[in-house]
Design an enzyme around this catalytic site. Structure first.
Site, mmCIF file in Angstrom:
data_model
loop_
_atom_site.group_PDB
_atom_site.id
_atom_site.type_symbol
_atom_site.label_atom_id
_atom_site.label_comp_id
_atom_site.label_asym_id
_atom_site.label_seq_id
_atom_site.Cartn_x
_atom_site.Cartn_y
_atom_site.Cartn_z
ATOM 1 C CE LYS A 1 -3.829 2.217 2.387
ATOM 2 N NZ LYS A 1 -4.539 2.314 3.472
ATOM 3 N NE ARG B 1 4.552 -21.187 -32.570
ATOM 4 C CZ ARG B 1 4.323 -21.408 -33.913
ATOM 5 N NH1 ARG B 1 5.149 -20.938 -35.005
ATOM 6 N NH2 ARG B 1 3.888 -22.381 -33.968
ATOM 7 C CE1 TYR B 2 -0.912 -19.768 -34.326
ATOM 8 C CE2 TYR B 2 1.153 -18.838 -34.694
ATOM 9 C CZ TYR B 2 0.078 -19.963 -35.093
ATOM 10 O OH TYR B 2 0.192 -20.561 -35.453
ATOM 11 C CG HIS C 1 -10.060 -28.747 -35.992
ATOM 12 N ND1 HIS C 1 -9.495 -28.319 -36.592
ATOM 13 C CD2 HIS C 1 -10.187 -29.106 -37.445
ATOM 14 C CE1 HIS C 1 -8.896 -27.687 -36.751
ATOM 15 N NE2 HIS C 1 -9.689 -28.254 -37.922
ATOM 16 C CG ASP D 1 -35.790 -36.390 -39.212
ATOM 17 O OD1 ASP D 1 -35.816 -36.855 -38.137
ATOM 18 O OD2 ASP D 1 -36.051 -35.336 -39.547
#
Length: 539
Positions: free
Chosen positions: A137, A213-214, A275, A493
């Site tokens: 502080k 890196r990203y 993915h 379906d």
């Protein structure tokens, strides 16, 4: 009263503290210290002022009270630019304290060793946090160090005229980051002791494991943080044996593969992932057989994918893996020959996760960050409602109710809802593919046979598209396969697609207002269908 340059040093982690204090003395500082730190400094030949000499009061209550005293905190909190503060120090005969070097009682280490409640509570530091928060502080006048990695920086600046304001601000930040993590460990521990699952206020403590890196894309900055206590069988415990460091997408995708792999326990299993979605899954009597089944499930999508393997990678399996480009292989162990083969590929990454099959701890949570908030839930640990496998051979209860519109609704319980029950081989295939669909992004349909997937449809905005995608991927392999759907069929379906493809059995949660239509379509085609109750959406 002329103020003396003083540093208060009291550390549980004594790494580098003797050399740091020698440097302080060289720069004209007197050293104030306590307990074990004072002893270590004295043993190294340094002159030390005991804390009781400053407070005029003995340490008491087994050391619980030693620095909680005005003579300490006034020396820390007095603003040197405030004449009234300095006049009060003069009147009270209190010297300023210009440097504080403190790290806290080892609460984290105490938890890690499995100490009992009493020992954990005793290792909650009181005086330490109070001192470093007070010093932080008053950052403009006091340099406060909680990390031994900052010792040399402080000494270098002292040798060049004094610790800069910029550095003091940085050290101030480190104090409050340090105490925030410390307090979060304590509060979360106490919540667990009380059985509080979702507290009204919560903080989570992480530490940086890797700068990246990203992120997902090159224009995004990213970092990987790991929990303070790494979970068994998680990526935070992985040892990288080969290859360049993992990327943001690598870690996210690899985690998806690991989550699914754990469903198979010690049965040799291989999950191929792309993915964060499975693209091929296989089990067998050996790792090699499991790998070949996973690969053959989708030899196109597996290219550039991630493999999670729950057994030792041997020479035979490594030779097959090396025939294609694989980003990452994760396994609990590799033979020496397997490593020699795999390391021939420059761009492959090899990770060793020793307890790769370890199930998630019940204190772990699934969290998703949303802009402005955080979604927190328990992990989806169930497989089927009640975990009762007898329902695969038990006729489901059937009830009829009347809707407000006056129409009749047929409600099915868990169990076999069709005229024909699945065969033993179909049951094995249904369970296998049900495990896979649980870890596939919704809307998800997985078709496959005993021990292997044949087609996977995921991430679609309607279920029929997911079914059509899975069947298309399977091609001729769809015939004789079974189907798993992560949620109920809203219409018949999907069953109609199964009939055309030659699928013989279906597993799904049930619960649709149109369940009867799907059941009747299955009966007309002699398809077995089982309702298992639990839905497995994964977004």
């Amino acid at each position: 009263m002329k103020m003396k340059k003083r540093a208060l040093v009291s550390v549980s982690d004594k790494t580098g503290v003797v050399d740091f204090c020698k440097g302080l003395v060289k720069n004209g500082f007197e050293i104030i210290s306590t307990g074990g730190t004072a002893k270590a400094l004295k043993d190294a030949g340094l002159k030390v002022i005991g804390i009781s000499e400053i407070t005029g009061f003995p340490e008491c209550l087994d050391g619980r009270v030693k620095t909680l005293h005005p003579n300490v905190h006034a020396g820390l909190l007095a603003m040197r630019s405030n004449p009234e503060h300095m006049a009060q120090l003069e009147k009270l005969n209190i010297n300023t304290i210009d440097i504080v070097c403190v790290n806290l009682y080892p609460f984290k280490a105490t938890l890690a060793k499995g100490a009992d409640f009493a020992e954990c509570i005793e290792n909650i530091d009181i005086g330490g946090p109070t001192m470093i928060r007070a010093a932080a502080k008053n950052y403009q006048d006091v340099a406060v160090i909680v990390d031994p990695n900052d010792y040399q920086k402080v000494l270098n600046e002292l040798a060049n005229g004094g610790v800069t304001l910029e550095t003091k601000k940085y050290l101030q930040y480190k104090v409050f980051a340090h105490t925030a993590v410390y307090d979060s460990l304590i509060s979360n521990y106490l919540a667990s002791q009380l059985g509080i699952t979702f507290p009204d206020e919560v903080t989570f403590a992480y530490e940086k494991a890797q700068d990246m890196r990203y992120g997902e894309n090159p224009q995004q900055q990213a970092v990987f943080y790991k929990e303070q206590f790494p979970r068994k069988g998680s990526l935070s415990t992985a040892k990288q044996l080969w290859g360049k460091e993992l990327s943001y997408n690598n870690i996210n995708d690899a985690n998806g593969a690991l989550e699914l792999l754990k469903e198979f326990g010690n049965t040799p299993a291989v999950v191929a992932c792309k993915h964060a979605n499975p693209c091929g899954v296989g089990t067998g009597t050996s790792v090699h057989e499991a790998y070949m089944r996973a690969y053959e499930s989708d030899p196109v999508s597996v290219f550039g994918g991630i493999l999670a393997i729950n057994g030792t990678v041997d020479e035979e399996t490594a030779t097959e893996i090396n025939k294609i480009f694989i980003e990452i292989v994760m396994a609990p162990a590799y033979t020496e020959k397997a490593l020699e083969i795999l390391e021939q590929k420059k761009n492959i990454r090899l990770l060793q996760i020793e307890e790769i099959t370890a199930r998630r701890e019940n204190t772990a949570f699934d969290m998703k960050k949303v802009y402005g908030g955080l979604l927190v839930q328990q992990y989806d640990e169930s497989l089927i409602k009640g975990e009762d496998l007898s329902l695969f051979k038990t006729k489901a209860a059937v009830e009829t109710s009347t809707l407000p519109s006056g129409k009749q609704k047929t409600v099915y319980g868990c169990g076999v809802v069709t005229n024909r029950a699945p065969t033993d081989e179909e049951i094995e295939a249904l369970l296998f593919n049900w495990k896979v669909v649980k870890h596939t992004k919704s809307n998800a349909i997985v078709i496959g046979k005993k021990g292997r997937t044949t087609g996977i449809g995921m991430g679609q905005t309607n279920r029929i598209w997911a079914a059509q995608q899975a069947i298309a991927h399977a091609g001729e392999e769809a015939k004789g396969s079974v189907m798993a759907s992560d949620a109920f069929f809203p219409f018949p379906d999907c069953v109609e697609e199964c009939v055309k493809a030659g699928i013989t059995a279906i597993i799904q949660p049930g619960g649709s207002i149109q369940d009867k239509a799907s059941v009747e379509a299955c009966n007309a085609a002699n398809i077995a269908m089982v309702f298992v109750g639990d839905r497995h959406f994964k977004h």
